[in-house]
Design a protein around this motif. Sequence first.
Motif, PDB file in Angstrom:
ATOM      1  N   ALA A  15       0.828  -1.204   0.000  1.00 25.64           N
ATOM      2  CA  ALA A  15       0.000   0.000   0.000  1.00 25.64           C
ATOM      3  C   ALA A  15       0.867   1.262   0.000  1.00 25.64           C
ATOM      4  CB  ALA A  15      -0.919  -0.005   1.223  1.00 25.64           C
ATOM      5  N   PHE A  16       1.903   1.251   0.825  1.00 25.02           N
ATOM      6  CA  PHE A  16       2.812   2.399   0.900  1.00 25.02           C
ATOM      7  C   PHE A  16       3.534   2.597  -0.435  1.00 25.02           C
ATOM      8  CE2 PHE A  16       7.256   3.764   1.869  1.00 25.02           C
ATOM      9  CZ  PHE A  16       6.970   5.096   2.173  1.00 25.02           C
ATOM     10  N   ALA A  17       4.007   1.495  -1.025  1.00 27.54           N
ATOM     11  CA  ALA A  17       4.710   1.588  -2.314  1.00 27.54           C
ATOM     12  C   ALA A  17       3.782   2.126  -3.399  1.00 27.54           C
ATOM     13  CB  ALA A  17       5.263   0.221  -2.710  1.00 27.54           C
ATOM     14  N   SER A  18       2.516   1.703  -3.373  1.00 29.41           N
ATOM     15  CA  SER A  18       1.554   2.185  -4.369  1.00 29.41           C
ATOM     16  C   SER A  18       1.346   3.687  -4.235  1.00 29.41           C
ATOM     17  CB  SER A  18       0.217   1.460  -4.208  1.00 29.41           C
ATOM     18  OG  SER A  18       0.371   0.066  -4.383  1.00 29.41           O
ATOM     19  N   MET A  19       1.243   4.171  -3.002  1.00 28.71           N
ATOM     20  CA  MET A  19       1.069   5.611  -2.777  1.00 28.71           C
ATOM     21  C   MET A  19       2.323   6.379  -3.191  1.00 28.71           C
ATOM     22  SD  MET A  19      -1.034   5.740   0.830  1.00 28.71           S
ATOM     23  CE  MET A  19      -1.540   7.452   0.652  1.00 28.71           C
ATOM     24  N   CYS A  20       3.476   5.764  -2.981  1.00 23.94           N
ATOM     25  CA  CYS A  20       4.728   6.419  -3.385  1.00 23.94           C
ATOM     26  C   CYS A  20       4.790   6.602  -4.901  1.00 23.94           C
ATOM     27  CB  CYS A  20       5.931   5.604  -2.904  1.00 23.94           C
ATOM     28  SG  CYS A  20       6.292   5.804  -1.152  1.00 23.94           S
ATOM     29  N   VAL A  21       4.232   5.631  -5.643  1.00 23.84           N
ATOM     30  CA  VAL A  21       4.179   5.767  -7.105  1.00 23.84           C
ATOM     31  C   VAL A  21       3.385   7.015  -7.473  1.00 23.84           C
ATOM     32  CG1 VAL A  21       3.295   4.740  -9.235  1.00 23.84           C
ATOM     33  CG2 VAL A  21       4.470   3.313  -7.559  1.00 23.84           C
ATOM     34  N   GLY A  22       2.235   7.211  -6.814  1.00 22.89           N
ATOM     35  CA  GLY A  22       1.423   8.389  -7.080  1.00 22.89           C
ATOM     36  C   GLY A  22       2.145   9.677  -6.738  1.00 22.89           C
ATOM     37  N   PHE A  82      -6.874  10.456  -1.610  1.00 28.22           N
ATOM     38  CA  PHE A  82      -5.776  10.002  -2.463  1.00 28.22           C
ATOM     39  C   PHE A  82      -6.309   9.398  -3.764  1.00 28.22           C
ATOM     40  CE2 PHE A  82      -2.418   7.393  -4.115  1.00 28.22           C
ATOM     41  CZ  PHE A  82      -1.252   8.057  -3.785  1.00 28.22           C
ATOM     42  N   VAL A  83      -7.362   8.594  -3.649  1.00 24.70           N
ATOM     43  CA  VAL A  83      -7.932   7.956  -4.842  1.00 24.70           C
ATOM     44  C   VAL A  83      -8.479   9.013  -5.799  1.00 24.70           C
ATOM     45  CG1 VAL A  83      -9.795   6.477  -5.672  1.00 24.70           C
ATOM     46  CG2 VAL A  83      -8.426   5.777  -3.701  1.00 24.70           C
ATOM     47  N   ALA A  84      -9.226   9.999  -5.265  1.00 21.11           N
ATOM     48  CA  ALA A  84      -9.765  11.064  -6.115  1.00 21.11           C
ATOM     49  C   ALA A  84      -8.641  11.869  -6.751  1.00 21.11           C
ATOM     50  CB  ALA A  84     -10.671  11.978  -5.286  1.00 21.11           C
ATOM     51  N   SER A  85      -7.581  12.102  -5.975  1.00 22.07           N
ATOM     52  CA  SER A  85      -6.432  12.841  -6.483  1.00 22.07           C
ATOM     53  C   SER A  85      -5.749  12.075  -7.612  1.00 22.07           C
ATOM     54  CB  SER A  85      -5.443  13.096  -5.342  1.00 22.07           C
ATOM     55  OG  SER A  85      -4.382  13.926  -5.743  1.00 22.07           O
ATOM     56  N   ALA A  86      -5.553  10.775  -7.413  1.00 17.80           N
ATOM     57  CA  ALA A  86      -4.901   9.946  -8.432  1.00 17.80           C
ATOM     58  C   ALA A  86      -5.750   9.849  -9.701  1.00 17.80           C
ATOM     59  CB  ALA A  86      -4.623   8.547  -7.872  1.00 17.80           C
ATOM     60  N   ALA A  87      -7.057   9.645  -9.525  1.00 22.34           N
ATOM     61  CA  ALA A  87      -7.940   9.539 -10.686  1.00 22.34           C
ATOM     62  C   ALA A  87      -7.989  10.857 -11.460  1.00 22.34           C
ATOM     63  CB  ALA A  87      -9.343   9.138 -10.235  1.00 22.34           C
ATOM     64  N   PRO A 177       0.650   4.103 -14.516  1.00 17.54           N
ATOM     65  CA  PRO A 177       0.809   4.179 -13.052  1.00 17.54           C
ATOM     66  C   PRO A 177      -0.372   4.864 -12.372  1.00 17.54           C
ATOM     67  CG  PRO A 177       2.328   5.682 -14.165  1.00 17.54           C
ATOM     68  CD  PRO A 177       1.742   4.803 -15.209  1.00 17.54           C
ATOM     69  N   GLY A 178      -0.979   5.856 -13.035  1.00 20.16           N
ATOM     70  CA  GLY A 178      -2.118   6.548 -12.436  1.00 20.16           C
ATOM     71  C   GLY A 178      -3.309   5.625 -12.248  1.00 20.16           C
ATOM     72  N   ILE A 179      -3.616   4.808 -13.254  1.00 21.43           N
ATOM     73  CA  ILE A 179      -4.723   3.845 -13.150  1.00 21.43           C
ATOM     74  C   ILE A 179      -4.424   2.794 -12.095  1.00 21.43           C
ATOM     75  CG2 ILE A 179      -5.956   2.024 -14.384  1.00 21.43           C
ATOM     76  CD1 ILE A 179      -5.634   3.758 -16.941  1.00 21.43           C
ATOM     77  N   PHE A 180      -3.170   2.321 -12.072  1.00 20.60           N
ATOM     78  CA  PHE A 180      -2.771   1.325 -11.073  1.00 20.60           C
ATOM     79  C   PHE A 180      -2.994   1.849  -9.659  1.00 20.60           C
ATOM     80  CE2 PHE A 180       0.743   0.296  -8.147  1.00 20.60           C
ATOM     81  CZ  PHE A 180       0.424  -1.022  -7.862  1.00 20.60           C
ATOM     82  N   VAL A 181      -2.516   3.043  -9.393  1.00 21.45           N
ATOM     83  CA  VAL A 181      -2.629   3.623  -8.054  1.00 21.45           C
ATOM     84  C   VAL A 181      -4.097   3.838  -7.682  1.00 21.45           C
ATOM     85  CG1 VAL A 181      -2.169   5.704  -6.710  1.00 21.45           C
ATOM     86  CG2 VAL A 181      -0.351   4.689  -8.087  1.00 21.45           C
ATOM     87  N   THR A 182      -4.884   4.301  -8.633  1.00 22.66           N
ATOM     88  CA  THR A 182      -6.300   4.583  -8.368  1.00 22.66           C
ATOM     89  C   THR A 182      -7.040   3.348  -7.865  1.00 22.66           C
ATOM     90  OG1 THR A 182      -6.317   6.309 -10.075  1.00 22.66           O
ATOM     91  CG2 THR A 182      -8.449   5.430  -9.385  1.00 22.66           C
ATOM     92  N   PHE A 183      -6.683   2.173  -8.375  1.00 22.91           N
ATOM     93  CA  PHE A 183      -7.383   0.946  -7.975  1.00 22.91           C
ATOM     94  C   PHE A 183      -6.671   0.173  -6.863  1.00 22.91           C
ATOM     95  CE2 PHE A 183      -9.170   1.732 -12.176  1.00 22.91           C
ATOM     96  CZ  PHE A 183     -10.526   1.518 -11.940  1.00 22.91           C
ATOM     97  N   VAL A 185      -4.824   1.497  -4.184  1.00 17.77           N
ATOM     98  CA  VAL A 185      -4.792   2.139  -2.862  1.00 17.77           C
ATOM     99  C   VAL A 185      -6.058   1.915  -2.035  1.00 17.77           C
ATOM    100  CG1 VAL A 185      -4.724   4.380  -1.695  1.00 17.77           C
ATOM    101  CG2 VAL A 185      -3.029   3.826  -3.463  1.00 17.77           C
ATOM    102  N   PRO A 186      -7.273   2.066  -2.593  1.00 22.57           N
ATOM    103  CA  PRO A 186      -8.455   2.015  -1.726  1.00 22.57           C
ATOM    104  C   PRO A 186      -8.663   0.690  -1.001  1.00 22.57           C
ATOM    105  CG  PRO A 186      -9.091   1.995  -4.055  1.00 22.57           C
ATOM    106  CD  PRO A 186      -7.639   2.335  -3.996  1.00 22.57           C
ATOM    107  N   ALA A 187      -8.107  -0.394  -1.512  1.00 21.82           N
ATOM    108  CA  ALA A 187      -8.314  -1.693  -0.878  1.00 21.82           C
ATOM    109  C   ALA A 187      -7.571  -1.830   0.448  1.00 21.82           C
ATOM    110  CB  ALA A 187      -7.868  -2.802  -1.829  1.00 21.82           C
ATOM    111  N   LEU A 188      -6.464  -1.092   0.615  1.00 24.04           N
ATOM    112  CA  LEU A 188      -5.604  -1.314   1.782  1.00 24.04           C
ATOM    113  C   LEU A 188      -5.414  -0.092   2.678  1.00 24.04           C
ATOM    114  CD1 LEU A 188      -2.837  -3.455   0.034  1.00 24.04           C
ATOM    115  CD2 LEU A 188      -4.629  -4.275   1.552  1.00 24.04           C
ATOM    116  N   VAL A 189      -5.533   1.095   2.142  1.00 27.05           N
ATOM    117  CA  VAL A 189      -5.265   2.303   2.934  1.00 27.05           C
ATOM    118  C   VAL A 189      -6.556   2.748   3.626  1.00 27.05           C
ATOM    119  CG1 VAL A 189      -4.438   4.672   2.894  1.00 27.05           C
ATOM    120  CG2 VAL A 189      -3.436   2.979   1.351  1.00 27.05           C
ATOM    121  N   ARG A 190      -6.745   2.246   4.850  1.00 26.84           N
ATOM    122  CA  ARG A 190      -7.935   2.603   5.632  1.00 26.84           C
ATOM    123  C   ARG A 190      -7.490   3.044   7.024  1.00 26.84           C
ATOM    124  NH1 ARG A 190     -12.024  -2.452   4.047  1.00 26.84           N
ATOM    125  NH2 ARG A 190     -11.921  -2.147   1.786  1.00 26.84           N
ATOM    126  N   ILE A 191      -6.904   4.216   7.088  1.00 31.62           N
ATOM    127  CA  ILE A 191      -6.355   4.690   8.357  1.00 31.62           C
ATOM    128  C   ILE A 191      -7.286   5.654   9.077  1.00 31.62           C
ATOM    129  CG2 ILE A 191      -3.978   4.358   7.592  1.00 31.62           C
ATOM    130  CD1 ILE A 191      -3.789   7.324   7.068  1.00 31.62           C
TER     131      ILE A 191
END
Length: 512
Positions: A15-22, A82-87, A177-183, A185-191
């Motif tokens: 999850a962290f690596a995916s956000m770092c890509v964004g 983050f998801v809205a930002s990436a999309a 990378p933008g499409i990858f991150v958009t899908f 991140v939401p599955a794991l980043v629930r802080i």
Amino acid sequence: MSPVAHLTPGQKTFAFASMCVGMFIALLDIQIVSASLRDIGGGLSAGADDTAWVQTSYLIAEIVVIPLSGWLSRVFSTRWLFVASAAGFTLTSLLCGMAWDIQSMIIFRAAQGFLGGSMIPTVFTTAFVFFEGKQRVIAAATIGALASLAPTLGPTLGGWITDNYSWHWLFFINLVPGIFVTFAVPALVRIDEPDLSLLKVGDWFGIVLIALFLGCLEYTLEEGPRWNWMEDSVIRTTAWTAAIAGALFVWRELTAEHPVVDLRALKDRNFALGSFFSFVTGIGLFATIYLTPLFLGRVEGYSALQIGKAVFSTGVFQILTIPVYTFLATRVDLRWIMMVGMALFAISMFEFTPITHDWSGAELLLPQALRGAAQQLAVPPVVTLTLGGLAPARLRHASGLFNTMRNLGGAIGIAACATILNDRTNLHFQRLAEQLTPANEAMNSLLANMDGAAQASGAALRQLWQLTFREAQTMTYSDAFFSIMLCFVLATAMVPLMRKVQPPKGPSADAH
């Protein structure tokens, strides 16, 4: 219970690596167009002044949204922001690549910067919630490396893409990378959870003020050197608007019940000093990336690809320094690592000062190698020492302000360097011209080597003027690098004022 207790270490890392890509692609896009503006302008039939807005519009929009990200993440949650930002960033990247004229390009670039900007500070927040102890140090090192590496690689990657494909692919490369991150991140980043009730008590007046303040300030800094600052009526207007809106914003945020940016965090000595160091590293990162390609293009006549190759060594040496930093960070006080990094940055700027008109990639290798190592040793410790001791609830606001300071440092650094290049070039040219008298044997020898036709047509004098102007320009670049060096000398001296940080053992209850 921790909001991330249900995640395995592998899931947290993914999850962290995916956000770092964004975050990386959002930061990369600040400078990816810098070496290709001429090609973009040619493709859209635009002049140099209009084409400069391809970069300026992105910077203005991004610098406005970053400090708002803390409040936005409380409203919509870190995950969905983050998801809205990436999309949004991915969609506007597609639109940038499809732009049909310079006006549409500027609009799409502004939207790209605004929609993508929130990816940057939310990564900081998530990293310090996900990880503890040595893992937190490694996460901060990764963020710091990417934050300084992305602007450094921007001109290199952009020049290569433009030379081998077309400028459209500067934006199309964000799609995968933008499409990858958009899908992903939401599955794991629930802080945290969204709280839409905050929209009712939102500091809307503060939002308007910060947008006016930062937007007008960024415009003034970007366009001021080109239009001779206060001699231009538009620059005067935006400068006064920024000053008044800035003063009102500070007053508002210190008195509002629900401030959109928590300026009270600056009462913490480490956070205040860390914000200053973030500002200085912003100067170093962005001003040097501005100066080096400009020197190679204007003085050496390099193409976009040649410029990219020449500055590539900085990124290489930064990457090579990552294992060194990771080894030291868990064994040595981070303040001393940061002090070495700041000092090394000052030394690298000093190594730039003997610059001459015939410098190429070979002569630039040592100062750029030092700068690459310095970036890795300076930036990650600033992140850890400034944000590492804060509770997750405060991190959301603090990370936005911290990142804003870095971008402001970059904007002010670039504006100051542009002003130095303008004013000092004229000064150096006049001083050199004063030496071009009949008593100057070197000048007489140059003119004597010209054939009679060249002397009669004035070609000899034109060549003499061009040589003098080239040398004046080169001396001015030396002045600009020396000015950046002074900033890092001051920063190095201030590092001992920071306290050693003991990070919280884990996420606090208010992170829910």
